[in-house]
Design an enzyme around this catalytic site. Structure first.
Site, short mmCIF file in Angstrom:
data_model
loop_
_atom_site.label_atom_id
_atom_site.label_comp_id
_atom_site.label_asym_id
_atom_site.label_seq_id
_atom_site.Cartn_x
_atom_site.Cartn_y
_atom_site.Cartn_z
N ARG A 114 0.83 -1.22 0.00
CA ARG A 114 0.00 0.00 0.00
C ARG A 114 0.86 1.27 0.00
O ARG A 114 0.43 2.32 -0.46
CB ARG A 114 -0.98 0.02 1.19
CG ARG A 114 -1.82 1.30 1.24
CD ARG A 114 -2.93 1.26 2.27
NE ARG A 114 -2.48 0.85 3.57
CZ ARG A 114 -1.84 1.63 4.44
NH1 ARG A 114 -1.56 2.89 4.14
NH2 ARG A 114 -1.48 1.16 5.63
N TYR B 10 -12.80 16.57 -17.78
CA TYR B 10 -13.60 15.37 -17.55
C TYR B 10 -14.66 15.68 -16.47
O TYR B 10 -14.37 16.38 -15.49
CB TYR B 10 -12.65 14.24 -17.10
CG TYR B 10 -13.35 13.07 -16.50
CD1 TYR B 10 -14.28 12.34 -17.24
CD2 TYR B 10 -13.11 12.69 -15.20
CE1 TYR B 10 -14.94 11.26 -16.68
CE2 TYR B 10 -13.76 11.61 -14.62
CZ TYR B 10 -14.68 10.91 -15.37
OH TYR B 10 -15.33 9.86 -14.81
N ASP C 20 -3.33 17.60 -17.44
CA ASP C 20 -3.88 16.26 -17.61
C ASP C 20 -3.56 15.85 -19.04
O ASP C 20 -4.14 16.36 -19.99
CB ASP C 20 -5.39 16.27 -17.35
CG ASP C 20 -6.02 14.88 -17.47
OD1 ASP C 20 -5.48 14.05 -18.23
OD2 ASP C 20 -7.06 14.64 -16.83
N LYS D 109 -6.97 4.96 -19.77
CA LYS D 109 -7.19 5.27 -21.19
C LYS D 109 -6.03 4.75 -22.04
O LYS D 109 -5.81 3.58 -22.11
CB LYS D 109 -7.42 6.77 -21.37
CG LYS D 109 -8.35 7.39 -20.33
CD LYS D 109 -9.72 6.77 -20.33
CE LYS D 109 -10.61 7.48 -19.32
NZ LYS D 109 -11.79 6.71 -18.96
N1 PLP Z 1 -8.89 12.64 -16.92
C1 PLP Z 1 -9.51 12.46 -18.10
C2 PLP Z 1 -9.13 13.34 -19.25
C3 PLP Z 1 -10.50 11.50 -18.25
O1 PLP Z 1 -11.12 11.34 -19.44
C4 PLP Z 1 -10.86 10.68 -17.13
C5 PLP Z 1 -11.90 9.65 -17.23
O2 PLP Z 1 -12.61 9.53 -18.19
C6 PLP Z 1 -10.19 10.91 -15.92
C7 PLP Z 1 -9.21 11.88 -15.85
C8 PLP Z 1 -10.51 10.07 -14.72
O3 PLP Z 1 -9.90 8.81 -14.87
P1 PLP Z 1 -10.37 7.44 -14.19
O4 PLP Z 1 -11.66 7.03 -14.80
O5 PLP Z 1 -9.22 6.51 -14.46
O6 PLP Z 1 -10.51 7.71 -12.73
#
Ligand code: PLP
Length: 389
Positions: A58, A110, A182, A207
């Site tokens: 962990r 997101y 991001d 992704k």
């Molecule tokens: N950042 C982006 C651009 C995303 O598209 C997503 C999810 O779709 C996330 C963060 C969050 O990721 P997770 O679903 O792995 O928690």
């Protein structure tokens, strides 16, 4: 040979792999929660940081996870990386560590990120601010308020808007704020955000890094000094991925470059074909010369990505009918996998926003977001043609 930095593909395959006494070319899965020591003194060397070693999974002190983190760091040209159980785990640890002074989110993001920033972090007393990409003239005045961290995606979801990383970094740093990009949509193959001046990069590794729609994971890359305090939160919020997930993610990263390059090429072909379709009003893809962010994308990205959004002529219901008729594209809200996916943002990623807010953000009912997979682009185009017909 030794002094020349290795290319990204080579690093994807080799960086971080540990030498296995059994001869495995890849780091094995250490499916253990704890690690044994030769003596108390030996244990204290690790606990007190005199020696890097394994201790407790962990904490991230597990060989499979540490091996993955070395690979993840090298993707973004970073000093270090932290692996997480999801992209949202990574973002939340990042925000509570470095965003307590206040967070500014620029552009679209997101839906889960927007919910965390707009509704949940303020409950902890963390001030959050929002600016659209079209409101950057207000950047200076917002930065003068309580902002310690600036966060954005580029390209954005779902309009693929391109934000100028260097420009935002310059303004944010002048006010002492950290910049986090991001890089999920772009991937390290297409965009090296740290080299453009960002302080940290965050990924939903669910992704493109995972790439097969079979793991949920996240990552943060950057300087060790900024990651160390995040690691403490990750440890006590219990946000580690399992060693099994870490090994699957490392497996995926080994093929990242070839997958993304192929997805770039296919998305470009589909965008060009859709651009001339009589039932399509607009195609949003950074690789199209007509796209408003094309020039900036060409400057700060080395590939235009595997995502595109088409806006059909017609209502939201018409767009749903098109989506429902797709046969190769699956109807699903994720992205970045080997299989192509289609989603109407109004039904999924941006369903939670009011129609007024969607309108303000330029998200229309007729938009269909496509995540282009590894199928033959001709087959994907044929699928779109038959659905639009
Ligand atoms: N950042 C982006 C651009 C995303 O598209 C997503 C999810 O779709 C996330 C963060 C969050 O990721 P997770 O679903 O792995 O928690």
């Amino acid at each position: 040979m030794q002094n020349k930095p290795q290319g990204l593909s080579t690093r994807c395959v080799h960086t971080g792999e540990i030498e296995d006494p059994q001869g495995s070319p890849h780091t094995p899965i250490y499916a253990t929660t704890t690690f044994a020591f030769a003596s108390t003194a030996d244990l204290l060397d690790v606990v007190e940081g005199r020696r890097a070693g394994n201790l407790y999974t962990r904490y991230g002190l597990n060989p499979t996870i540490r091996s993955l983190e070395a690979k993840l760091a090298s993707l973004e040209g970073a000093e270090a990386a932290l692996a997480f159980a999801s992209g949202m785990a990574a973002e939340s640890a990042l925000f509570v560590t470095h965003g307590r002074e206040g967070i500014l989110c620029i552009g679209d993001a997101y839906g889960g990120t927007l919910e965390l920033l707009a509704e949940q972090l303020p409950l902890l007393g963390i001030p959050t601010h929002f600016l659209l990409g079209s409101e950057l003239d207000q950047l200076e005045s917002v930065l003068r308020q309580n902002v310690g961290l600036v966060f954005f995606e580029t390209p954005t979801n779902p309009a693929l808007e391109i934000l100028d990383i260097r420009r935002i970094v310059e303004a944010a740093h002048a006010h002492g704020a950290l910049v986090v990009v991001d890089n999920t949509f772009a991937t390290p193959v297409n965009q090296q955000a740290l080299a453009l001046g960002a302080d940290l990069v965050v990924h939903s590794a669910t992704k493109y890094l995972g790439g097969h729609s079979d793991i949920t994971a996240g990552a943060i890359m950057g300087p060790a000094s900024l990651l160390a305090p995040i690691q403490g939160w990750r440890k006590n919020l219990g946000q580690m991925p399992s060693p099994e997930t870490a090994a699957l993610l490392a497996r995926s990263v080994r093929t990242l470059v070839v997958r993304v390059q192929r997805q770039n090429e296919s998305a470009q072909k589909i965008a060009e074909a859709m651009q001339h379709h009589p039932r399509v009003a607009r195609v949003l893809h950074p690789g199209l010369a007509e796209f408003p962010g094309h020039r900036l994308a060409a400057e700060q990205m080395s590939g235009f990505g595997g995502m595109l959004t088409i806006e059909i002529k017609g209502s939201g219901q018409d767009a749903s009918r098109v989506v429902d008729r797709l046969q190769l594209f699956a109807i699903a809200p994720s992205l970045g996998g080997v299989e192509s996916l289609a989603t109407q943002p109004v039904t999924t990623t941006h369903h939670g926003l009011t129609p007024e807010e969607r309108n303000r953000r330029g998200i229309t009912d007729g938009m269909i977001r496509l995540s282009v997979g590894l199928e033959d682009p001709e087959d994907l185009n044929r699928d779109l043609e038959q659905a639009l017909a």
